[in-house]
Design a protein around this motif. Structure first.
Motif, PDB file in Angstrom:
ATOM      1  N   LEU A  39       0.834  -1.198   0.000  1.00 29.16           N
ATOM      2  CA  LEU A  39       0.000   0.000   0.000  1.00 29.16           C
ATOM      3  C   LEU A  39       0.870   1.250   0.000  1.00 29.16           C
ATOM      4  CD1 LEU A  39      -2.855  -0.933   2.514  1.00 29.16           C
ATOM      5  CD2 LEU A  39      -2.937  -0.900   0.014  1.00 29.16           C
ATOM      6  N   GLN A  40       1.891   1.257   0.846  1.00 28.82           N
ATOM      7  CA  GLN A  40       2.808   2.399   0.883  1.00 28.82           C
ATOM      8  C   GLN A  40       3.453   2.611  -0.479  1.00 28.82           C
ATOM      9  OE1 GLN A  40       5.679   2.517   4.154  1.00 28.82           O
ATOM     10  NE2 GLN A  40       7.223   3.193   2.697  1.00 28.82           N
ATOM     11  N   ARG A  41       3.883   1.515  -1.136  1.00 30.47           N
ATOM     12  CA  ARG A  41       4.548   1.625  -2.446  1.00 30.47           C
ATOM     13  C   ARG A  41       3.612   2.238  -3.482  1.00 30.47           C
ATOM     14  NH1 ARG A  41       6.876  -3.518  -1.868  1.00 30.47           N
ATOM     15  NH2 ARG A  41       5.097  -4.342  -3.012  1.00 30.47           N
ATOM     16  N   GLU A  42       2.368   1.755  -3.520  1.00 32.42           N
ATOM     17  CA  GLU A  42       1.443   2.260  -4.539  1.00 32.42           C
ATOM     18  C   GLU A  42       1.048   3.707  -4.281  1.00 32.42           C
ATOM     19  OE1 GLU A  42      -1.399   0.197  -6.884  1.00 32.42           O
ATOM     20  OE2 GLU A  42      -1.306  -1.541  -5.553  1.00 32.42           O
TER      21      GLU A  42
ATOM     22  N   GLY B 271      -6.487   6.878 -12.240  1.00 35.19           N
ATOM     23  CA  GLY B 271      -5.667   7.064 -11.047  1.00 35.19           C
ATOM     24  C   GLY B 271      -6.500   7.388  -9.819  1.00 35.19           C
ATOM     25  N   ILE B 272      -7.531   8.216  -9.988  1.00 38.20           N
ATOM     26  CA  ILE B 272      -8.403   8.550  -8.861  1.00 38.20           C
ATOM     27  C   ILE B 272      -9.120   7.301  -8.352  1.00 38.20           C
ATOM     28  CG2 ILE B 272     -10.485   9.817  -8.200  1.00 38.20           C
ATOM     29  CD1 ILE B 272      -9.574  12.031 -10.161  1.00 38.20           C
ATOM     30  N   ALA B 273      -9.604   6.471  -9.275  1.00 40.98           N
ATOM     31  CA  ALA B 273     -10.288   5.244  -8.873  1.00 40.98           C
ATOM     32  C   ALA B 273      -9.343   4.318  -8.107  1.00 40.98           C
ATOM     33  CB  ALA B 273     -10.858   4.533 -10.103  1.00 40.98           C
ATOM     34  N   ARG B 274      -8.102   4.214  -8.573  1.00 44.01           N
ATOM     35  CA  ARG B 274      -7.142   3.349  -7.894  1.00 44.01           C
ATOM     36  C   ARG B 274      -6.791   3.898  -6.514  1.00 44.01           C
ATOM     37  NH1 ARG B 274      -6.054  -1.450  -6.528  1.00 44.01           N
ATOM     38  NH2 ARG B 274      -3.853  -1.837  -6.040  1.00 44.01           N
ATOM     39  N   LEU B 275      -6.650   5.213  -6.396  1.00 40.13           N
ATOM     40  CA  LEU B 275      -6.349   5.824  -5.109  1.00 40.13           C
ATOM     41  C   LEU B 275      -7.424   5.471  -4.085  1.00 40.13           C
ATOM     42  CD1 LEU B 275      -4.754   7.808  -3.285  1.00 40.13           C
ATOM     43  CD2 LEU B 275      -6.145   9.647  -4.267  1.00 40.13           C
ATOM     44  N   ARG B 276      -8.672   5.537  -4.486  1.00 40.72           N
ATOM     45  CA  ARG B 276      -9.765   5.239  -3.559  1.00 40.72           C
ATOM     46  C   ARG B 276      -9.774   3.760  -3.169  1.00 40.72           C
ATOM     47  NH1 ARG B 276     -12.871   8.858  -1.858  1.00 40.72           N
ATOM     48  NH2 ARG B 276     -12.638  10.946  -2.721  1.00 40.72           N
ATOM     49  N   ALA B 277      -9.432   2.901  -4.100  1.00 41.07           N
ATOM     50  CA  ALA B 277      -9.362   1.475  -3.775  1.00 41.07           C
ATOM     51  C   ALA B 277      -8.252   1.207  -2.755  1.00 41.07           C
ATOM     52  CB  ALA B 277      -9.131   0.669  -5.045  1.00 41.07           C
ATOM     53  N   LEU B 278      -7.110   1.858  -2.946  1.00 36.21           N
ATOM     54  CA  LEU B 278      -6.002   1.681  -2.005  1.00 36.21           C
ATOM     55  C   LEU B 278      -6.359   2.218  -0.622  1.00 36.21           C
ATOM     56  CD1 LEU B 278      -3.012   2.789  -4.270  1.00 36.21           C
ATOM     57  CD2 LEU B 278      -3.518   0.456  -3.515  1.00 36.21           C
ATOM     58  N   MET B 279      -6.995   3.391  -0.572  1.00 39.79           N
ATOM     59  CA  MET B 279      -7.360   3.955   0.722  1.00 39.79           C
ATOM     60  C   MET B 279      -8.379   3.078   1.427  1.00 39.79           C
ATOM     61  SD  MET B 279      -6.642   6.155   2.936  1.00 39.79           S
ATOM     62  CE  MET B 279      -5.613   7.321   2.029  1.00 39.79           C
ATOM     63  N   ASP B 280      -9.268   2.477   0.661  1.00 39.87           N
ATOM     64  CA  ASP B 280     -10.226   1.544   1.254  1.00 39.87           C
ATOM     65  C   ASP B 280      -9.511   0.378   1.939  1.00 39.87           C
ATOM     66  OD1 ASP B 280     -12.899   1.953   1.465  1.00 39.87           O
ATOM     67  OD2 ASP B 280     -13.466   0.652  -0.196  1.00 39.87           O
ATOM     68  N   GLN B 281      -8.478  -0.135   1.283  1.00 40.00           N
ATOM     69  CA  GLN B 281      -7.709  -1.233   1.875  1.00 40.00           C
ATOM     70  C   GLN B 281      -7.010  -0.780   3.164  1.00 40.00           C
ATOM     71  OE1 GLN B 281      -5.167  -3.439  -0.913  1.00 40.00           O
ATOM     72  NE2 GLN B 281      -6.433  -2.670  -2.593  1.00 40.00           N
ATOM     73  N   ALA B 282      -6.458   0.436   3.146  1.00 38.85           N
ATOM     74  CA  ALA B 282      -5.774   0.940   4.347  1.00 38.85           C
ATOM     75  C   ALA B 282      -6.752   1.115   5.501  1.00 38.85           C
ATOM     76  CB  ALA B 282      -5.081   2.259   4.025  1.00 38.85           C
ATOM     77  N   ILE B 283      -7.935   1.627   5.211  1.00 39.62           N
ATOM     78  CA  ILE B 283      -8.940   1.811   6.255  1.00 39.62           C
ATOM     79  C   ILE B 283      -9.391   0.465   6.803  1.00 39.62           C
ATOM     80  CG2 ILE B 283     -11.302   2.595   6.685  1.00 39.62           C
ATOM     81  CD1 ILE B 283     -10.740   4.894   4.704  1.00 39.62           C
ATOM     82  N   ASP B 284      -9.627  -0.497   5.899  1.00 42.02           N
ATOM     83  CA  ASP B 284     -10.028  -1.837   6.346  1.00 42.02           C
ATOM     84  C   ASP B 284      -8.950  -2.470   7.222  1.00 42.02           C
ATOM     85  OD1 ASP B 284     -12.559  -1.980   5.246  1.00 42.02           O
ATOM     86  OD2 ASP B 284     -11.852  -2.748   3.326  1.00 42.02           O
ATOM     87  N   HIS B 285      -7.698  -2.288   6.817  1.00 45.83           N
ATOM     88  CA  HIS B 285      -6.598  -2.862   7.594  1.00 45.83           C
ATOM     89  C   HIS B 285      -6.569  -2.304   9.006  1.00 45.83           C
ATOM     90  CE1 HIS B 285      -2.582  -4.343   8.579  1.00 45.83           C
ATOM     91  NE2 HIS B 285      -2.331  -3.140   9.035  1.00 45.83           N
TER      92      HIS B 285
ATOM     93  N   LEU C 105     -14.693   9.084   5.513  1.00 39.46           N
ATOM     94  CA  LEU C 105     -13.415   8.616   6.041  1.00 39.46           C
ATOM     95  C   LEU C 105     -12.372   8.550   4.927  1.00 39.46           C
ATOM     96  CD1 LEU C 105     -14.365   5.714   8.503  1.00 39.46           C
ATOM     97  CD2 LEU C 105     -13.365   7.931   9.095  1.00 39.46           C
ATOM     98  N   GLN C 106     -12.780   8.030   3.773  1.00 36.38           N
ATOM     99  CA  GLN C 106     -11.889   7.990   2.599  1.00 36.38           C
ATOM    100  C   GLN C 106     -11.421   9.389   2.231  1.00 36.38           C
ATOM    101  OE1 GLN C 106     -13.295   6.500  -1.098  1.00 36.38           O
ATOM    102  NE2 GLN C 106     -13.201   4.357  -0.497  1.00 36.38           N
ATOM    103  N   ASP C 107     -12.393  10.299   2.097  1.00 37.54           N
ATOM    104  CA  ASP C 107     -12.074  11.666   1.670  1.00 37.54           C
ATOM    105  C   ASP C 107     -11.095  12.333   2.626  1.00 37.54           C
ATOM    106  OD1 ASP C 107     -13.862  11.272  -0.386  1.00 37.54           O
ATOM    107  OD2 ASP C 107     -15.425  12.592   0.415  1.00 37.54           O
ATOM    108  N   GLU C 108     -11.340  12.191   3.928  1.00 35.74           N
ATOM    109  CA  GLU C 108     -10.487  12.854   4.902  1.00 35.74           C
ATOM    110  C   GLU C 108      -9.086  12.243   4.921  1.00 35.74           C
ATOM    111  OE1 GLU C 108     -11.252  15.551   5.931  1.00 35.74           O
ATOM    112  OE2 GLU C 108     -13.419  15.670   6.175  1.00 35.74           O
ATOM    113  N   ALA C 109      -8.998  10.920   4.833  1.00 36.77           N
ATOM    114  CA  ALA C 109      -7.683  10.275   4.850  1.00 36.77           C
ATOM    115  C   ALA C 109      -6.877  10.639   3.608  1.00 36.77           C
ATOM    116  CB  ALA C 109      -7.844   8.762   4.962  1.00 36.77           C
ATOM    117  N   ILE C 110      -7.518  10.693   2.441  1.00 42.23           N
ATOM    118  CA  ILE C 110      -6.827  11.073   1.202  1.00 42.23           C
ATOM    119  C   ILE C 110      -6.364  12.523   1.282  1.00 42.23           C
ATOM    120  CG2 ILE C 110      -7.175  11.554  -1.257  1.00 42.23           C
ATOM    121  CD1 ILE C 110      -8.985   9.056  -1.333  1.00 42.23           C
ATOM    122  N   THR C 111      -7.223  13.403   1.782  1.00 43.52           N
ATOM    123  CA  THR C 111      -6.859  14.818   1.912  1.00 43.52           C
ATOM    124  C   THR C 111      -5.667  14.990   2.849  1.00 43.52           C
ATOM    125  OG1 THR C 111      -9.145  15.496   1.516  1.00 43.52           O
ATOM    126  CG2 THR C 111      -7.709  17.090   2.597  1.00 43.52           C
ATOM    127  N   LEU C 112      -5.712  14.322   3.986  1.00 43.67           N
ATOM    128  CA  LEU C 112      -4.613  14.428   4.949  1.00 43.67           C
ATOM    129  C   LEU C 112      -3.319  13.893   4.363  1.00 43.67           C
ATOM    130  CD1 LEU C 112      -6.429  13.310   8.227  1.00 43.67           C
ATOM    131  CD2 LEU C 112      -5.700  15.630   7.621  1.00 43.67           C
TER     132      LEU C 112
END
Length: 463
Positions: free
Chosen positions: A168-171, A207-221, A268-275
């Motif tokens: 996740l960090q790499r992507e 790219g935006i779609a992929r970013l949201r998918a990655l953030m979803d994984q981070a939140i789930d983790h 939660l996605q929006d705030e984490a991506i913004t931060l």
């Protein structure tokens, strides 16, 4: 508000506009010289982005009017925020003014108080030291890319804890710079160009779609959702060792998630991506430029090393040491001052209003530029000179009054305290790990994305 005459003056128009595209070609090709040149034409200057007019504020006093005194009449918005909202969603930086913004800011404020950030300092120091220490002595390093990697990794440790999966960090590291490049492209080009089915536009959407998918994984983790890792059996058995690591593995996200039903999953996605963007875009840029300036000013570098040595007394840096590094803060503040970090920010006039004697029509984009103000010789004598002592106690207050790197007023960056801590940690990690810094590329040229970044910055680090 600044007094204005009974009859508002006509806003001067910047020279060099072209039919259909207006000043977009100037903003795309020579953005910093162009935005700086507007100071010569008045305190408020009209430009065109395609057929749409925008009003650039070149006087920091009037910018403070927009952001603080008359903020109710200058809503956060405009083309740049419309574009960024497409990437971040309705995060704290892009959501419209109003009750929702105030509620979200109140819910998130505890994440960024100094006491709470202090609980993450040790994990952040460990992460920074680990990454910087993995560099090979004498190896040619792309310092801007390195600073993006390190700041992102340090931020992710602070937000999600120490056990976020490496992929996740790499992507995130690969994806974010491209998305920001696409965002600034969409900001300066006419809207009809960004709607065409061009390869760059399609890549940006993917790219935006992929970013949201990655953030979803981070939140789930982090929250134990469907993508999280399987719990360690020792945890269920009440293993003391497992409990001892929980504090390091937890992060600031727990505070955000604790809001429970106050935030939807999308929020939660929006705030984490913004931060995440706020944490890496400005800090990585400031750190890269600061390291470059240290290669040009060995005396400043030595003062930094002396301060670090006096505080840490030969041992590795600890979290309690950070508050004892005032000169490091001055050096970083001068790096942020000289290079922006942002070069163009917008607001939208919510009604017809006079600004410094100029009539701004309702619905117009109002542009202000931290880079422009922070390189204004009227407020920062010899602005091209890198002088950390500008920020020493007792220096002229006009210096601080023209410093807008984190905005001002009710929309001021909520993460300013975090940003200074992160920058101090990473700068200290580089200096305590590597006694010698050397520039091996030509001096970098400023290049605009969301921030003002170095176009090329190659350095070596040695013992």
């Amino acid at each position: 508000m600044t007094a204005s005459p009974a009859v508002p003056a006509r806003v001067p128009t910047a020279p060099g506009g072209l039919p259909l595209i207006g000043h977009a070609h100037r903003l795309a090709r020579t953005p910093l010289p162009f935005i700086t040149s507007l100071r010569e034409h008045g305190s408020v200057v009209r430009i065109r982005l395609g057929p749409t007019p925008a009003y650039v504020v070149t006087d920091p006093v009037l910018t403070r009017t927009v952001l603080v005194t008359e903020a109710a009449h200058f809503a956060k918005g405009g083309k740049i925020f419309d574009v960024l909202r497409g990437v971040f969603g309705d995060g704290l930086a892009t959501i419209a003014d109003g009750d929702t913004h105030l509620r979200n800011r109140r819910l998130m404020q505890p994440m960024f108080n100094k006491a709470h950030i202090a609980t993450r300092r040790t994990a952040m120091i460990d992460q920074a030291r680990s990454m910087v220490g993995a560099w090979q002595e004498g190896q040619l390093r792309d310092v801007f890319a390195d600073m993006n990697d390190v700041t992102l990794a340090v931020f992710l440790v602070a937000l999600f804890g120490a056990d976020l999966p490496t992929h996740l960090q790499r992507e995130f590291t690969t994806l974010m710079p491209e998305l920001m490049k696409g965002a600034i492209r969409q900001t300066v080009l006419p809207p009809w160009v960004t709607r065409l089915p061009l390869p760059a536009n399609r890549a940006h959407t993917r790219g935006i779609a992929r970013l949201r998918a990655l953030m979803d994984q981070a939140i789930d983790h982090r929250s134990g959702g469907p993508e999280s890792t399987t719990p360690d059996p020792a945890e269920a058995a009440g293993c003391p060792h497992r409990a001892a690591t929980d504090e390091r593995q937890s992060g600031l996200f727990e505070t955000l998630a604790a809001a429970g039903d106050q935030f939807t999953r999308r929020q939660l996605q929006d705030e984490a991506i913004t931060l995440m963007n706020a944490a890496i875009e400005t800090t990585a840029t400031a750190l890269a430029w600061t390291l470059y300036e240290l290669t040009r000013h060995p005396g400043i570098e030595q003062r930094l090393r002396d301060e670090l040595a006096a505080v840490s007394a030969g041992r590795p840096l600890r979290e309690e040491d950070l508050d004892q590094l005032p000169y490091a803060r001055q050096v970083l503040q001068e790096g942020v001052r000289k290079y922006g970090p942002a070069w163009m920010v917008t607001r939208t006039a919510t009604r017809d209003i006079d600004l410094g004697g100029h009539r701004i029509p309702r619905g117009a984009d109002v542009v202000w530029s931290p880079y422009l103000h922070q390189n204004d010789p009227a407020h920062f004598p010899e602005p091209a000179v890198f002088d950390p002592d500008r920020w020493a106690d007792g220096r002229a207050p006009s210096t601080r009054d023209s410093f807008f790197a984190f905005g001002d007023g009710r929309r001021k960056c909520i993460g300013e305290n975090f940003a200074w801590v992160e920058m101090q940690i990473i700068l200290a990690a580089v200096l305590e790990t590597w006694p010698r810094l050397r520039l091996v590329s030509r001096p970098p040229r400023p290049e605009t994305a969301i921030t003002v970044k170095p176009d090329r910055l190659a350095m070596t680090f040695g013992a």
